[in-house]
Design an enzyme around this catalytic site. Structure first.
Site, PDB file in Angstrom:
ATOM      1  CD  GLU A  93      -2.598   5.652   6.656  1.00  0.00           C
ATOM      2  OE1 GLU A  93      -2.661   5.685   5.418  1.00  0.00           O
ATOM      3  OE2 GLU A  93      -1.655   5.117   7.280  1.00  0.00           O
ATOM      4  CG  HIS A 150      -5.538   2.129   5.274  1.00  0.00           C
ATOM      5  ND1 HIS A 150      -5.052   3.063   6.156  1.00  0.00           N
ATOM      6  CD2 HIS A 150      -4.565   1.204   5.129  1.00  0.00           C
ATOM      7  CE1 HIS A 150      -3.823   2.713   6.522  1.00  0.00           C
ATOM      8  NE2 HIS A 150      -3.510   1.579   5.902  1.00  0.00           N
ATOM      9  CD  GLU A 201      -3.239  -2.187   7.360  1.00  0.00           C
ATOM     10  OE1 GLU A 201      -2.235  -2.522   6.734  1.00  0.00           O
ATOM     11  OE2 GLU A 201      -3.775  -1.066   7.242  1.00  0.00           O
ATOM     12  CB  SER A 229       5.686  -1.737  11.821  1.00  0.00           C
ATOM     13  OG  SER A 229       5.318  -0.395  12.093  1.00  0.00           O
ATOM     14  CE  LYS A 277       0.029   3.281   4.779  1.00  0.00           C
ATOM     15  NZ  LYS A 277       0.164   3.378   6.219  1.00  0.00           N
ATOM     16  CG  ASN A 310      -1.732   1.242   1.374  1.00  0.00           C
ATOM     17  OD1 ASN A 310      -1.822   2.031   0.430  1.00  0.00           O
ATOM     18  ND2 ASN A 310      -2.335   1.432   2.537  1.00  0.00           N
ATOM     19  N   GLY A 315       2.946   2.477  10.744  1.00  0.00           N
ATOM     20  CA  GLY A 315       3.903   3.567  10.582  1.00  0.00           C
ATOM     21  C   GLY A 315       4.644   3.936  11.853  1.00  0.00           C
TER      22      GLY A 315
HETATM   23  P1  13P Z   1       3.346   0.527   7.611  1.00  0.00           P
HETATM   24  O1  13P Z   1       3.840  -0.778   7.019  1.00  0.00           O
HETATM   25  O2  13P Z   1       4.067   1.720   7.098  1.00  0.00           O
HETATM   26  O3  13P Z   1       3.278   0.446   9.103  1.00  0.00           O
HETATM   27  O4  13P Z   1       1.838   0.710   7.105  1.00  0.00           O
HETATM   28  C1  13P Z   1       0.952  -0.338   7.209  1.00  0.00           C
HETATM   29  C2  13P Z   1      -0.277  -0.005   6.462  1.00  0.00           C
HETATM   30  O5  13P Z   1      -1.015   0.877   6.834  1.00  0.00           O
HETATM   31  C3  13P Z   1      -0.554  -0.745   5.228  1.00  0.00           C
HETATM   32  O6  13P Z   1      -1.825  -0.492   4.749  1.00  0.00           O
END
Ligand code: 13P
Length: 256
Positions: free
Chosen positions: A97, A95, A167, A213, A11, A9, A173
């Site tokens: 976010e 997601h 997640e 992560s 983003k 992903n 992140g």
């Molecule tokens: P990270 O791998 O940067 O922690 O992000 C995970 C994520 O949100 C994947 O959709």
């Protein structure tokens, strides 16, 4: 029986030219990628050029979102058909976010999931608890609510086309990964919840990805867990070397 999915992903990262460089490196050095299911989710603007550069490779593309209406006065939105036309086979939905920053709810997740299935896209539906929810012992209540709301009224046949991404918000992140025990426990409970909503055979088939992560150093351990069927990788998917290492971990886990 559940083929491992390694999905990147991106983003809101990578312009078209950056995306092309990243994909060229992936194709050149990715090795036996067909042994797992590799997916990349660029921003809308780079979907078509990534599709073109991937050509005959086994890597598929996903959109990071879509809107549920077919067309009309929805400035700034992208319809399921528009997503499909870029060459997408998959779409990430709900997601954290989007839930936290853009007002996504279990109800809108459900609308997007249904719309994706209607047009023949395979949804990756994201769920996960915040640190506050985990600390107050509400993790499984939250996950159950997200599954019930997000997957409401889906038939078993449709559910078999959906993947879930677990997640934990506190692991996204942050560099903080769920422990193997935490990941396995959550994935097992998610599958049990699916089995209470759909036929057991469907619950057994659904791929449940871990996200938060994931990196080369922890991927094999996580991907080897019995109910972890893949990874949804954020930061590490922006680096060809790291993403390829995670794909290799997936191939190893697939052979266990
Ligand atoms: P990270 O791998 O940067 O922690 O992000 C995970 C994520 O949100 C994947 O959709």
């Amino acid at each position: 029986m559940r083929k491992i999915i390694i999905a990147g992903n991106w983003k809101m990262n990578n312009t078209i030219s950056q995306a092309q460089d990243l994909m060229a490196a992936l194709i050149k050095n990715g090795g036996d990628m067909h042994k797992v299911e590799v997916i990349v989710a660029p921003p809308f603007t780079a979907l078509r050029s990534v599709y073109d550069i991937l050509g005959q490779s086994s890597v598929h593309i996903a959109a990071q979102n879509l809107f549920w209406e077919e067309s009309g006065a929805y400035t700034g939105e992208v319809s399921p058909m528009m997503v499909k036309e870029t060459g997408c086979k998959w779409v990430i939905i709900g997601h954290s976010e989007r839930r936290q920053l853009f007002g996504e709810t279990n109800d809108t997740v459900n609308k997007r999931t249904t719309a994706a299935l209607r047009i023949g896209l395979k949804p990756i539906v994201c769920i996960g608890e915040t640190l506050e929810e985990r600390d107050s012992g509400q993790t499984f209540e939250v996950l159950n609510r997200q599954l019930e709301g997000g997957l409401k009224d889906l038939t078993g046949e449709n559910m078999a086309k959906v993947s879930i991404a677990y997640e934990p918000v506190w692991a996204i992140g942050t560099g903080k990964t769920a422990t193997s025990a935490q990941a396995q426990e959550a994935h097992e409970k998610i599958r049990a919840k699916l089995a209470s909503m759909f036929p057991q055979g469907v619950a057994d088939k659904v791929r449940i990805l871990y996200g938060g992560s994931m990196k080369p150093s922890n991927a094999l351990e996580l991907l080897s867990l019995p109910d972890v069927d893949g990874g949804l990788v954020g930061g590490a998917s922006l680096n060809a070397h790291d993403f390829i290492e995670i794909i290799k971990a997936g191939i190893k886990a697939e052979q266990l």
